[in-house]
Design a protein around this motif. Structure first.
Motif, PDB file in Angstrom:
ATOM      1  N   LYS A   5       0.823  -1.209   0.000  1.00 19.04           N
ATOM      2  CA  LYS A   5       0.000   0.000   0.000  1.00 19.04           C
ATOM      3  C   LYS A   5       0.856   1.258   0.000  1.00 19.04           C
ATOM      4  N   GLU A   6       1.920   1.245   0.775  1.00 21.26           N
ATOM      5  CA  GLU A   6       2.776   2.432   0.824  1.00 21.26           C
ATOM      6  C   GLU A   6       3.467   2.702  -0.512  1.00 21.26           C
ATOM      7  N   ASP A   7       3.702   1.644  -1.292  1.00 20.98           N
ATOM      8  CA  ASP A   7       4.278   1.832  -2.624  1.00 20.98           C
ATOM      9  C   ASP A   7       3.256   2.436  -3.582  1.00 20.98           C
ATOM     10  N   VAL A   8       2.007   2.038  -3.450  1.00 22.82           N
ATOM     11  CA  VAL A   8       0.941   2.590  -4.288  1.00 22.82           C
ATOM     12  C   VAL A   8       0.817   4.091  -4.044  1.00 22.82           C
ATOM     13  N   LYS A   9       0.941   4.498  -2.806  1.00 22.84           N
ATOM     14  CA  LYS A   9       0.806   5.916  -2.456  1.00 22.84           C
ATOM     15  C   LYS A   9       1.948   6.763  -3.014  1.00 22.84           C
ATOM     16  N   LYS A  10       3.019   6.122  -3.482  1.00 19.43           N
ATOM     17  CA  LYS A  10       4.144   6.837  -4.084  1.00 19.43           C
ATOM     18  C   LYS A  10       4.015   6.948  -5.609  1.00 19.43           C
ATOM     19  N   ALA A  11       2.936   6.424  -6.150  1.00 19.66           N
ATOM     20  CA  ALA A  11       2.733   6.475  -7.600  1.00 19.66           C
ATOM     21  C   ALA A  11       2.732   7.923  -8.088  1.00 19.66           C
ATOM     22  N   LYS A  12       3.275   8.116  -9.282  1.00 21.78           N
ATOM     23  CA  LYS A  12       3.273   9.448  -9.900  1.00 21.78           C
ATOM     24  C   LYS A  12       1.972   9.606 -10.689  1.00 21.78           C
ATOM     25  N   ILE A  13       1.202  10.632 -10.325  1.00 23.13           N
ATOM     26  CA  ILE A  13      -0.114  10.870 -10.919  1.00 23.13           C
ATOM     27  C   ILE A  13      -0.132  12.246 -11.556  1.00 23.13           C
ATOM     28  N   LEU A  14      -0.623  12.309 -12.789  1.00 24.91           N
ATOM     29  CA  LEU A  14      -0.780  13.576 -13.500  1.00 24.91           C
ATOM     30  C   LEU A  14      -2.263  13.887 -13.661  1.00 24.91           C
ATOM     31  N   VAL A  15      -2.667  15.076 -13.228  1.00 24.04           N
ATOM     32  CA  VAL A  15      -4.037  15.552 -13.404  1.00 24.04           C
ATOM     33  C   VAL A  15      -4.009  16.586 -14.525  1.00 24.04           C
ATOM     34  N   VAL A  16      -4.830  16.353 -15.568  1.00 24.79           N
ATOM     35  CA  VAL A  16      -4.879  17.250 -16.726  1.00 24.79           C
ATOM     36  C   VAL A  16      -6.304  17.768 -16.880  1.00 24.79           C
ATOM     37  N   ASP A  17      -6.477  19.067 -16.677  1.00 27.83           N
ATOM     38  CA  ASP A  17      -7.800  19.677 -16.790  1.00 27.83           C
ATOM     39  C   ASP A  17      -7.606  21.162 -17.032  1.00 27.83           C
ATOM     40  N   ASP A  18      -8.380  21.738 -17.929  1.00 26.04           N
ATOM     41  CA  ASP A  18      -8.254  23.164 -18.198  1.00 26.04           C
ATOM     42  C   ASP A  18      -8.902  24.017 -17.108  1.00 26.04           C
ATOM     43  N   ASN A  19      -9.637  23.402 -16.206  1.00 21.48           N
ATOM     44  CA  ASN A  19     -10.294  24.111 -15.111  1.00 21.48           C
ATOM     45  C   ASN A  19      -9.452  23.960 -13.836  1.00 21.48           C
ATOM     46  N   SER A  20      -8.872  25.052 -13.376  1.00 25.22           N
ATOM     47  CA  SER A  20      -7.992  24.989 -12.211  1.00 25.22           C
ATOM     48  C   SER A  20      -8.715  24.513 -10.947  1.00 25.22           C
ATOM     49  N   ALA A  21     -10.004  24.798 -10.836  1.00 21.55           N
ATOM     50  CA  ALA A  21     -10.766  24.330  -9.669  1.00 21.55           C
ATOM     51  C   ALA A  21     -10.831  22.800  -9.648  1.00 21.55           C
TER      52      ALA A  21
END
Length: 108
Positions: A5-21
């Motif tokens: 589980k602790e390794d999963v939490k280190k995954a690199k995630i990219l969020v792509v959205d034109d809405n900053s909110a």
């Protein structure tokens, strides 16, 4: 192979959205849940360079964006990185069957 589980939490995630909110909300949710490596961009034209640099484990992608829409981003990623399985989650207000089928066919 067992993934901790602790390794999963280190995954690199990219969020792509034109809405900053939307970026702020998704990033806060992920950080609150313990994910450590959250990246974001509101410019879909930056996705290729960011992926080349970081090899994200997951991309959370909006479909409706100016410049390149989410479909075009997925197509570009498949063309530029044909030997890599890129995990993509689509975030959209669209609820039509053709968009769902098209997203899945492009790797979402």
């Amino acid at each position: 192979m067992i993934i901790k589980k602790e390794d999963v939490k280190k995954a690199k995630i990219l969020v792509v959205d034109d809405n900053s909110a939307n970026i702020d909300l998704l990033s806060k949710i992920l950080l609150k849940d313990g994910y450590e490596n959250i990246f974001s961009t509101s410019d879909p034209l930056e996705v290729e360079e960011l992926y080349s640099e970081h090899q994200f484990h997951l991309i959370i992608l909006d479909l409706n964006m100016p410049g390149l829409d989410g479909f075009q981003v997925m197509r570009m990623l498949k063309e530029k990185f044909p030997d890599v399985w890129i995990h993509i989650i689509i975030v959209t207000a669209q609820n039509d069957q053709p968009s769902k089928i098209r997203s899945l066919s492009l790797g979402a």
